[in-house]
Motif scaffolding. Structure first.
Motif: not given
Length: 52
Positions: A6-11, A30-43
């Motif tokens: 669920i968290v992965l789908i949300f991210l 590209y700041g927000p998408s970079g942060i979002g991409g980093f969060l997806i990699i961590v998850i």
């Protein structure tokens, strides 16, 4: 569905929302998408190691 899925789908949805192609986020850069991409990699790493 597990909590990790669920968290992965949300991210992923968040990442699609901050792509600079959309009119509402064109000025953000590209700041927000970079942060979002980093969060997806961590998850993804946490899911693969079994900690989430």
């Amino acid at each position: 569905m597990s909590l990790g899925t669920i968290v992965l789908i949300f991210l992923v949805l968040i990442l699609l929302g901050v792509i600079p192609v959309w009119p509402h986020s064109r000025g953000w850069g590209y700041g927000p998408s970079g942060i979002g991409g980093f969060l997806i990699i961590v998850i993804v790493i946490l899911i693969l190691t079994g900690r989430l």
